[in-house]
Scaffold this active site. Sequence first.
Site, short mmCIF file in Angstrom:
data_model
loop_
_atom_site.label_atom_id
_atom_site.label_comp_id
_atom_site.label_asym_id
_atom_site.label_seq_id
_atom_site.Cartn_x
_atom_site.Cartn_y
_atom_site.Cartn_z
CB SER A 1 5.03 -1.69 12.01
OG SER A 1 4.61 -0.35 12.21
CD GLU B 1 -3.61 -2.43 7.23
OE1 GLU B 1 -2.45 -2.61 6.85
OE2 GLU B 1 -4.28 -1.45 6.88
N GLY C 1 2.32 2.31 10.67
CA GLY C 1 3.28 3.38 10.50
C GLY C 1 3.96 3.81 11.79
CG HIS D 1 -5.87 1.97 4.92
ND1 HIS D 1 -5.40 2.96 5.75
CD2 HIS D 1 -4.89 1.06 4.83
CE1 HIS D 1 -4.17 2.64 6.14
NE2 HIS D 1 -3.84 1.50 5.59
N GLY E 1 2.77 -1.11 4.26
CA GLY E 1 2.85 0.31 3.90
C GLY E 1 4.29 0.72 3.68
N GLY E 2 4.90 1.29 4.71
CA GLY E 2 6.24 1.87 4.60
C GLY E 2 7.27 0.96 3.94
CD GLU F 1 -3.04 5.53 6.55
OE1 GLU F 1 -2.92 5.53 5.31
OE2 GLU F 1 -2.23 4.95 7.31
CG ASN G 1 -1.71 1.23 1.42
OD1 ASN G 1 -1.78 2.06 0.52
ND2 ASN G 1 -2.33 1.39 2.59
CD1 TRP G 2 3.61 0.89 -2.69
CD2 TRP G 2 3.55 1.83 -4.73
NE1 TRP G 2 4.28 0.06 -3.57
CE2 TRP G 2 4.26 0.61 -4.82
CE3 TRP G 2 3.37 2.60 -5.89
CZ2 TRP G 2 4.80 0.15 -6.01
CZ3 TRP G 2 3.91 2.14 -7.08
CH2 TRP G 2 4.62 0.92 -7.14
CE LYS G 3 -0.15 3.27 4.62
NZ LYS G 3 -0.15 3.38 6.06
P1 PGA Z 1 2.68 0.29 7.59
O1 PGA Z 1 1.26 0.53 6.93
O2 PGA Z 1 3.23 -1.01 7.05
O3 PGA Z 1 3.50 1.48 7.18
O4 PGA Z 1 2.47 0.22 9.06
C1 PGA Z 1 0.35 -0.52 6.72
C2 PGA Z 1 -0.92 -0.01 6.11
O5 PGA Z 1 -1.38 1.07 6.51
O6 PGA Z 1 -1.54 -0.65 5.23
#
Ligand code: PGA
Length: 261
Positions: free
Chosen positions: A215, A169, A175, A97, A236-237, A99, A9-11
């Site tokens: 994470s 999640e 994050g 998600h 994500g990251g 966010e 997930n590149w956001k």
């Molecule tokens: P993260 O994000 O790996 O940076 O914690 C995961 C996500 O939000 O899908």
Amino acid sequence: MRKLFIAGNWKMNLDAAAAKELTTGLKDNLCDCTAAKVDVAVCPAYVYVPQVVEIAQGSPIAVGAQDVYFEGNGAFTGEVSVAMLKDVGCKYTILGHSERRHVIGETDELTNQKLLAALAGGLDVILCIGELLEERQANQTEAVIERHLRKGLAGVTKEQMAKVTIAYEPVWAIGTGQTATPEQAQEAHAFARSIIADMFDNNVAQETRIQYGGSVKPSNAAELLSLPDVDGALVGGASLKVQDFMGIINAGASTCGCGCQ
Ligand code: PGA
């Protein structure tokens, strides 16, 4: 046997050049043997979806969006439809998600409308669920997981569940560098699977892939991905760097135990 599914997930990260470099790097590094054991997808921002689809063509890398709107077309300024995503070669969309839920303010009801539209229009869905820190501290984790599943999957048929992946999640792990412990992840995943069994049937529950997200990195991926109810990861990251994302994918491939790695 559920095949592992690891999605990036590149956001709202990367520009066109960086998205190109990352996709090319993944394509060059993902061997057929690994791809036979792990499904891999990347989810760029809408504007880079066509470019990433083009680069990924001929490789095992599928492309997803990070959201979609439920209406087919019309006066919905700023939104993107299921048909538009299909039109540019998108296979998946992430929905619900944290966010979207907690920064943008999307409800379970809106998430469900989007999910039903996505499935009806031929997109596979990654439905994100998971509790906030204060909800975990108040012993609400299972209640939140159950609500996200029951409301998010309302109206979905057993057959359609083949196109749904769940991503557990915990919001406090996204994050933050703080990962759920293997015990916390396994417990939440097993609980989510029991709710899916109750909503559909045991067979659907056993077939549904439940990714862990929050994470995930190369150093913790093997342990998380070897848990009995963890069928992949939403990353994500660590999906923004070829080496890190490949490290997670390879950790997943090596948990299959076939000895080829
Ligand atoms: P993260 O994000 O790996 O940076 O914690 C995961 C996500 O939000 O899908």
